[in-house]
Design an enzyme around this catalytic site. Structure first.
Site, short mmCIF file in Angstrom:
data_model
loop_
_atom_site.label_atom_id
_atom_site.label_comp_id
_atom_site.label_asym_id
_atom_site.label_seq_id
_atom_site.Cartn_x
_atom_site.Cartn_y
_atom_site.Cartn_z
N GLU A 1 0.89 -1.16 0.00
CA GLU A 1 0.00 0.00 0.00
C GLU A 1 0.93 1.21 0.00
O GLU A 1 1.81 1.30 0.87
CB GLU A 1 -0.78 -0.04 1.31
N ARG B 1 5.39 -13.20 9.47
CA ARG B 1 6.01 -11.92 9.19
C ARG B 1 7.34 -11.82 9.93
O ARG B 1 7.58 -12.55 10.89
CB ARG B 1 5.09 -10.77 9.59
N LYS C 1 4.75 0.63 9.30
CA LYS C 1 4.90 1.92 8.63
C LYS C 1 4.35 3.04 9.49
O LYS C 1 4.91 4.12 9.55
CB LYS C 1 4.13 1.91 7.30
P1 ATP Z 1 2.72 -1.94 7.71
O1 ATP Z 1 1.97 -2.40 8.92
O2 ATP Z 1 4.14 -1.64 7.98
O3 ATP Z 1 2.01 -0.85 6.96
P2 ATP Z 1 1.60 -3.67 5.83
O4 ATP Z 1 1.52 -5.14 5.86
O5 ATP Z 1 0.36 -2.93 6.07
O6 ATP Z 1 2.76 -3.21 6.79
P3 ATP Z 1 1.72 -3.42 3.04
O7 ATP Z 1 2.17 -2.26 2.25
O8 ATP Z 1 0.31 -3.79 3.01
O9 ATP Z 1 2.22 -3.13 4.51
O10 ATP Z 1 2.64 -4.69 2.76
C1 ATP Z 1 3.05 -5.14 1.52
C2 ATP Z 1 3.51 -6.55 1.69
O11 ATP Z 1 4.59 -6.63 2.62
C3 ATP Z 1 2.40 -7.42 2.23
O12 ATP Z 1 2.25 -8.53 1.37
C4 ATP Z 1 2.86 -7.84 3.58
O13 ATP Z 1 2.49 -9.16 3.83
C5 ATP Z 1 4.37 -7.69 3.52
N1 ATP Z 1 4.91 -7.34 4.82
C6 ATP Z 1 4.67 -6.23 5.54
N2 ATP Z 1 5.31 -6.29 6.73
C7 ATP Z 1 5.99 -7.45 6.75
C8 ATP Z 1 6.85 -8.09 7.70
N3 ATP Z 1 7.13 -7.55 8.89
N4 ATP Z 1 7.37 -9.29 7.37
C9 ATP Z 1 7.11 -9.85 6.19
N5 ATP Z 1 6.32 -9.31 5.26
C10 ATP Z 1 5.75 -8.12 5.53
MG MG Z 2 -1.30 -2.68 5.01
#
Ligand code: ATP
Ligand code: MG
Length: 618
Positions: free
Chosen positions: A71, A310, A320
């Site tokens: 995102e 994760r 983020k």
């Molecule tokens: P955040 O909470 O930091 O915003 P998010 O999962 O909402 O993380 P996205 O932009 O939706 O962020 O993530 C893109 C991809 O990265 C997703 O497929 C997610 O599964 C993966 N991802 C995010 N954080 C992790 C993590 N700590 N370990 C492994 N994969 C991750």
């Molecule tokens: Mg997200």
């Protein structure tokens, strides 16, 4: 354990390194699917699209399709790096392609600054979506918002086939009627509307006839399902918001749980890999795509979702939103502060893409959550930098050492040439040159007036605590001569301002008889005549606690007040004209990089990447 290479006939050329990657459950799933031809019949219409679009295309040149769907609401961090290395790595290893897709269905949060930074981060990590094996892929990343038209069509299909209805209960009523883990849900009074009524009402939603929040479109599944995600989840909501891609065309937007499987299906993703928190969503993912296959809207077989744990890294936040808080509250200098676990931060800190890829490989993938120790990340960095980083000497806490007999032994004003290998194991990398004269900079901690036991560096003749007379120490100035300590001058506060020593003639490294005088200590130094002054930023972990949020703590309370100290150092002259982003090993001190932002234009600025070994808290 090694994973068997995919079938020889169609396998991409895989290097030894690739075929020896440790297997994991995702590799096994892909290998199983390839062996069984699960996706062999797929066609690819050249771009994302519905069933008819792909049916008119060619057999898919990509044996598997994966995706990384961020995102664009912040900078990517080390957790995303794990996901990038995983998805792009699997695509590379199995002759597939990995789509970079911006999950931009939520109109409020996106920003082109983030879009650009994500593209750059993926490229910097060494991955590319414009290549399928040797065949061309796609130049620009995919955008989920390009699929809004199809998503709307899919929603109408669900309504017409009796699988969705417009619910006009209040949010509160919906919450109560959803039930909970022990109590089944209660059907909405709107659940029995006819498809025709629902369709008319949904079109009114689309046409802006209803207020924001006045109604939602819900999938009609089972209000008594033990999986709460199947109790008629909302799939469309009314939200009057400008979208960066579609402008004001829409006032209804799909919910993430509906949009995501549709995006995967249109892009012909085979293996949709996500983190464990989406495990409970998988039944809905399959339910939705099964319905759309039945209706002939999307190609079969449809994608499947697989979950992995994760990355949780000690001393690091991987969210983020929380990283944005550190930036917004100016706890760090920005998203690229070298203490940040963002990809731009790690890069500025001096991490290489190879180190992050090695880290991702070492931690592997599993199906249960755990914490990875921060030292694993640093270990991967040292292991990748040690074989390639040029060596240099630097003095981080300088005090002047004067060789009192220099003029007699070497001649007043003389400078003597010294040399050292650029890399001790790679003579082909050449030799670096510097000069020694009457005055050199040494580390302040290399001199002790009354040394503790086991101290082998500079100390003068003295009487120890037991009344024994101890002779002055003799040490070697690395790549230079052996010297014998004389003493030091101090200021009114007792601070040493200058150390004195005598040069022992005919002991220069690399000359005959250089080893005739035995020494217990070797110290690093740089010449006062030719050393270059540099600002050196010594970074440490951003948090004092391995789990900055353990026991419900506010992570801000656990910020490490000493995570940055800045010193004025002297570095050897070989470093005078190096560009930004170059990595070195300063002997004894660890790995350093010339800062990507502040180095240059007449100023040398270096960041400590990491120490020689893991010494945190020791
Ligand atoms: P955040 O909470 O930091 O915003 P998010 O999962 O909402 O993380 P996205 O932009 O939706 O962020 O993530 C893109 C991809 O990265 C997703 O497929 C997610 O599964 C993966 N991802 C995010 N954080 C992790 C993590 N700590 N370990 C492994 N994969 C991750
Ligand atoms: Mg997200």
């Amino acid at each position: 354990m090694t994973s068997p290479a995919p079938s020889k006939a169609t396998a991409p050329a895989a290097s030894d390194k690739e075929t020896h990657k440790p297997s994991n459950f995702l590799r096994q799933i892909i290998e199983h699917d390839l062996a069984n031809g699960t996706y062999a019949s797929r066609k690819w219409g050249g771009s994302p699209g519905d069933a008819a679009h792909h049916a008119a295309g060619q057999p898919d040149p990509a044996r598997v399709r994966l995706r990384f769907p961020p995102e664009p609401n912040g900078y990517l961090h080390v957790g995303h790096a794990k996901s990038i290395c995983l998805n792009f790595g699997l695509a590379r290893d199995y002759g597939g392609v990995c789509h970079l897709r911006f999950d931009d269905t939520n109109p409020e949060k996106e920003d082109t600054e983030y879009v650009d930074s994500i593209i750059e981060a993926v490229k910097w990590l060494g991955f590319d979506w414009a290549q399928i094996g040797n065949a061309p892929g796609k130049d620009a990343p995919y955008q989920a918002s390009d699929y809004f038209d199809f998503m709307y069509r899919a929603a109408e299909y669900l309504i017409e086939s009796g699988h969705a209805y417009v619910d006009e209960q209040s949010a509160e009523e919906m919450r109560i009627n959803r039930g909970d883990f022990v109590k089944p849900g209660t059907d909405s009074p709107f659940r029995s509307r006819t498809p025709a009524e629902n369709l008319a009402r949904f079109r009114e939603m689309r046409d802006g006839k209803l207020e924001d929040g006045a109604a939602v479109l819900r999938a009609k599944i089972d209000m008594a399902s033990p999986n709460i995600n199947l109790r008629d989840p909302a799939i469309y909501r009314i939200r009057r918001a400008h979208h960066h891609n579609t402008g004001d065309k829409w006032c209804i937007y799909p919910m993430y749980t509906f949009a995501h499987p549709v995006e995967d299906a249109l892009e012909q993703i085979t293996h949709s890999i996500c983190t464990l928190e989406f495990e409970d969503q998988r039944p809905f993912y399959d339910w939705l795509l099964d319905r759309l296959c039945e209706g002939g809207l999307i190609a079969t077989p449809h994608p499947h979702q697989y979950e992995f744990a994760r990355l949780n890294l000690t001393y690091v936040l991987t969210s983020k939103r929380k990283l944005a808080q550190l930036v917004n509250e100016k706890r760090v200098s920005g998203w690229d502060d070298p203490r940040m676990p963002t990809i731009v931060g790690l890069r500025r800190r001096g991490y290489t893409a190879e180190a992050i890829q090695l880290f991702a490989e070492r931690i592997g993938v599993s199906k249960s959550d755990s914490w990875i120790d921060y030292s694993t990340l640093e270990g991967a960095l040292r292991d990748t930098l040690d074989p390639i980083a040029p060596r240099a000497m630097a003095v981080l806490d300088p005090v002047k050492l004067v060789l009192t007999n220099w003029d007699e032994v070497m001649g007043a004003g003389t400078l003597d040439d010294c040399s050292a290998p650029v890399h001790p194991h790679h003579p082909e990398q050449g030799t670096r040159h510097f000069k020694i004269g009457k005055e050199v900079w040494i580390e302040r901690t290399d001199y002790e007036e009354t040394p503790p036991k086991g101290f082998f560096r500079l100390f003068p003749a003295h009487t120890n605590a037991s009344g024994q007379a101890i002779a002055a120490s003799k040490v070697r100035l690395k790549y230079g001569h052996v010297i014998e300590c004389v003493g030091a001058t101090k200021d009114a506060n007792g601070q040493v301002t200058e150390v004195q020593a005598k040069l022992i003639p005919d002991t220069k490294s690399g000359t005959p008889g250089a080893d005739s005088v035995k020494v217990k200590g070797v110290i690093t130094w740089v010449g006062v005549n030719d050393a270059v002054q540099a600002e050196v930023r010594l970074y440490d972990r951003l948090f004092t606690e391995a789990h900055p949020e353990a026991n419900g703590n506010d992570f801000l309370e656990n910020l490490n007040a000493n995570s940055l100290s800045v010193v004025t150092a002297y570095v050897e002259p070989s470093m005078a004209s190096i560009p930004a982003g170059q990595r070195f090993q300063f002997e004894r001190h660890g790995y350093f990089v010339t800062d990507l932002v502040d180095h240059g234009t007449g100023k040398a600025v270096l960041n400590r990447v990491t120490g020689m070994k893991d010494s945190f808290g020791k």
